[in-house]
Design an enzyme around this catalytic site. Structure first.
Site, PDB file in Angstrom:
ATOM      1  N   ASP A  30     -73.063  55.052  66.975  1.00 50.99           N
ATOM      2  CA  ASP A  30     -73.256  55.655  65.664  1.00 50.99           C
ATOM      3  C   ASP A  30     -74.684  55.429  65.178  1.00 50.99           C
ATOM      4  O   ASP A  30     -75.345  54.474  65.582  1.00 50.99           O
ATOM      5  CB  ASP A  30     -72.238  55.035  64.681  1.00 50.99           C
ATOM      6  CG  ASP A  30     -72.080  55.862  63.427  1.00 50.99           C
ATOM      7  OD1 ASP A  30     -72.351  57.083  63.474  1.00 50.99           O
ATOM      8  OD2 ASP A  30     -71.694  55.297  62.392  1.00 50.99           O
ATOM      9  N   TRP A  35     -81.014  57.920  62.315  1.00 52.45           N
ATOM     10  CA  TRP A  35     -82.225  57.609  63.099  1.00 52.45           C
ATOM     11  C   TRP A  35     -83.195  58.795  63.037  1.00 52.45           C
ATOM     12  O   TRP A  35     -84.392  58.626  62.812  1.00 52.45           O
ATOM     13  CB  TRP A  35     -81.826  57.330  64.541  1.00 52.45           C
ATOM     14  CG  TRP A  35     -82.965  57.044  65.483  1.00 52.45           C
ATOM     15  CD1 TRP A  35     -83.511  55.830  65.744  1.00 52.45           C
ATOM     16  CD2 TRP A  35     -83.687  58.006  66.279  1.00 52.45           C
ATOM     17  NE1 TRP A  35     -84.530  55.965  66.667  1.00 52.45           N
ATOM     18  CE2 TRP A  35     -84.659  57.291  67.008  1.00 52.45           C
ATOM     19  CE3 TRP A  35     -83.598  59.386  66.455  1.00 52.45           C
ATOM     20  CZ2 TRP A  35     -85.550  57.911  67.897  1.00 52.45           C
ATOM     21  CZ3 TRP A  35     -84.485  59.997  67.329  1.00 52.45           C
ATOM     22  CH2 TRP A  35     -85.446  59.262  68.043  1.00 52.45           C
ATOM     23  N   ASN A  78     -65.140  65.073  63.987  1.00 55.48           N
ATOM     24  CA  ASN A  78     -66.533  65.549  64.010  1.00 55.48           C
ATOM     25  C   ASN A  78     -66.644  67.078  64.048  1.00 55.48           C
ATOM     26  O   ASN A  78     -67.709  67.636  63.771  1.00 55.48           O
ATOM     27  CB  ASN A  78     -67.319  64.931  65.182  1.00 55.48           C
ATOM     28  CG  ASN A  78     -67.643  63.466  65.007  1.00 55.48           C
ATOM     29  OD1 ASN A  78     -67.709  62.706  65.970  1.00 55.48           O
ATOM     30  ND2 ASN A  78     -67.860  63.021  63.765  1.00 55.48           N
ATOM     31  N   ARG A 200     -66.137  49.999  60.836  1.00 56.71           N
ATOM     32  CA  ARG A 200     -64.814  50.620  60.935  1.00 56.71           C
ATOM     33  C   ARG A 200     -64.662  51.230  62.332  1.00 56.71           C
ATOM     34  O   ARG A 200     -65.632  51.377  63.074  1.00 56.71           O
ATOM     35  CB  ARG A 200     -64.637  51.694  59.862  1.00 56.71           C
ATOM     36  CG  ARG A 200     -65.730  52.743  59.842  1.00 56.71           C
ATOM     37  CD  ARG A 200     -65.498  53.793  58.750  1.00 56.71           C
ATOM     38  NE  ARG A 200     -66.642  54.667  58.611  1.00 56.71           N
ATOM     39  CZ  ARG A 200     -67.512  54.643  57.596  1.00 56.71           C
ATOM     40  NH1 ARG A 200     -67.363  53.776  56.611  1.00 56.71           N
ATOM     41  NH2 ARG A 200     -68.539  55.469  57.561  1.00 56.71           N
TER      42      ARG A 200
HETATM   43  C1  IPE Z   1     -67.625  57.864  64.792  1.00 57.79           C
HETATM   44  O1  IPE Z   1     -68.771  58.106  64.064  1.00 57.79           O
HETATM   45  C2  IPE Z   1     -67.483  58.880  65.870  1.00 57.79           C
HETATM   46  C3  IPE Z   1     -68.441  58.767  66.962  1.00 57.79           C
HETATM   47  C4  IPE Z   1     -69.334  57.855  67.112  1.00 57.79           C
HETATM   48  C5  IPE Z   1     -68.325  59.781  67.969  1.00 57.79           C
HETATM   49  P1  IPE Z   1     -68.734  58.948  62.714  1.00 57.79           P
HETATM   50  O2  IPE Z   1     -70.122  58.982  62.221  1.00 57.79           O
HETATM   51  O3  IPE Z   1     -68.058  60.240  62.934  1.00 57.79           O
HETATM   52  O4  IPE Z   1     -67.802  58.049  61.789  1.00 57.79           O
HETATM   53  P2  IPE Z   1     -67.695  57.956  60.210  1.00 57.79           P
HETATM   54  O5  IPE Z   1     -67.603  59.362  59.689  1.00 57.79           O
HETATM   55  O6  IPE Z   1     -68.922  57.265  59.717  1.00 57.79           O
HETATM   56  O7  IPE Z   1     -66.466  57.140  59.967  1.00 57.79           O
HETATM   57  C1  IPE Z   2     -72.951  59.316  66.097  1.00 56.80           C
HETATM   58  O1  IPE Z   2     -74.028  59.514  65.279  1.00 56.80           O
HETATM   59  C2  IPE Z   2     -72.708  60.439  67.057  1.00 56.80           C
HETATM   60  C3  IPE Z   2     -71.620  61.330  66.619  1.00 56.80           C
HETATM   61  C4  IPE Z   2     -70.750  61.089  65.685  1.00 56.80           C
HETATM   62  C5  IPE Z   2     -71.512  62.601  67.320  1.00 56.80           C
HETATM   63  P1  IPE Z   2     -73.897  60.225  63.879  1.00 56.80           P
HETATM   64  O2  IPE Z   2     -74.190  61.667  64.051  1.00 56.80           O
HETATM   65  O3  IPE Z   2     -72.597  59.918  63.225  1.00 56.80           O
HETATM   66  O4  IPE Z   2     -75.075  59.536  63.082  1.00 56.80           O
HETATM   67  P2  IPE Z   2     -75.050  59.065  61.575  1.00 56.80           P
HETATM   68  O5  IPE Z   2     -73.907  58.103  61.438  1.00 56.80           O
HETATM   69  O6  IPE Z   2     -74.866  60.271  60.725  1.00 56.80           O
HETATM   70  O7  IPE Z   2     -76.370  58.405  61.389  1.00 56.80           O
HETATM   71 MG    MG Z   3     -71.986  58.454  61.970  1.00 59.89          MG
END
Ligand code: IPE
Ligand code: IPE
Ligand code: MG
Length: 250
Positions: A30, A35, A78, A200
């Site tokens: 995550d 980033w 997602n 989480r």
């Molecule tokens: C969890 O990250 C899913 C993945 C890393 C693929 P998210 O960014 O989707 O999770 P939340 O929304 O912060 O809980």
């Molecule tokens: C995790 O990075 C990868 C996926 C959930 C696909 P995020 O896209 O959730 O990155 P943040 O949490 O918004 O920074």
């Molecule tokens: Mg995320």
């Protein structure tokens, strides 16, 4: 001390205890979006940078002797992100599976997809099937990539299949349910690492994580370095796992 430990020491300057090495490390990668935004880049650039880290981190874990690595790449939730981001992530996944499969195969890595495949674009589905088929007998390490994966959906799917198979009530137990999960034949994760600062599980391996040790780091996934992985392994080695029982030595 095996060469694995020597390598690891060279890479990171740290040593994890070989005695308490987790068999299965699962990672919630995550922080890609944040980033990128911090650098003034589109979020998709964060996902691209993240892919590089999958390569490096799975190498470090493999060298350390970890036999099962799972990476959470895309959750069932997602899909609710803007279409452009979803397409971007799917495109990156497709590219990475196509370009990395051969190298992983050469290194004896077995690739397994955890999650639904029916909602993936046909090309991605074909690449995934090819990667799984090609690498299915490999034994040096198993790399599970969870995409279009959700823990709740996985459990519901298992229940529905159990019912469809006409399994009787008395046959249903934990061992049987395990067989109906995407992770059948894969041990439960001993250690779950989440980067990016959130604390989480976000619907990741809900059944399998019952007794996993959890490790959270604020570092965004594209900034993750081998030394932070080694720190997580060291922290794991210092944990006392009791599994509901009383204190005992591991
Ligand atoms: C969890 O990250 C899913 C993945 C890393 C693929 P998210 O960014 O989707 O999770 P939340 O929304 O912060 O809980
Ligand atoms: C995790 O990075 C990868 C996926 C959930 C696909 P995020 O896209 O959730 O990155 P943040 O949490 O918004 O920074
Ligand atoms: Mg995320």
């Amino acid at each position: 001390m095996s060469s694995i430990w020597e390598n690891k020491q060279t890479i990171s300057g740290h040593i994890a205890s070989p005695i308490d090495l987790p068999r299965h490390v699962a990672i919630i990668m995550d922080g890609n979006g944040r980033w990128a935004l911090k650098k003034g880049l589109p979020r998709t650039e964060g996902h691209k940078a993240g892919v590089e880290k999958i390569r490096m981190i799975s190498k470090v874990l493999g060298e350390a002797g970890v036999k099962f690595v799972t990476i959470y790449a895309f959750s069932t939730e997602n899909w609710s992100r803007p279409k452009s981001e979803v397409l971007g992530i799917m495109g990156i996944l497709e590219e990475v599976i196509e370009t990395e499969t051969e190298r992983l195969h050469q290194n004896g890595v077995r690739i397994i997809h955890l999650g639904r495949s029916d909602r993936l674009a046909k090309k991605l589905r074909t690449s995934v099937n090819h990667a799984q088929e090609l690498t299915k007998h490999n034994q040096s390490m198993t790399l599970c990539i969870a995409f279009d994966y959700g823990g709740r959906a996985e459990i519901l799917r298992a229940i529905k299949q159990i019912m469809a198979d006409g399994i009787s009530r008395k046959e249903i137990g934990e061992t049987l349910l395990n067989k109906y999960l995407y992770t059948h034949n894969i041990p439960d994760p001993d250690l779950i690492i989440r980067t990016g600062g959130e604390k989480r599980l976000s619907n990741f391996l809900l059944w399998q994580s019952a007794y996993s040790e959890l490790y959270f780091t604020p570092v965004h996934w594209p900034d993750l370095e081998p030394k932070q992985i080694i720190e997580a392994l060291n922290e794991f080695a210092s944990r006392r796992r009791r599994f509901g029982s009383l204190e005992k030595d591991f």
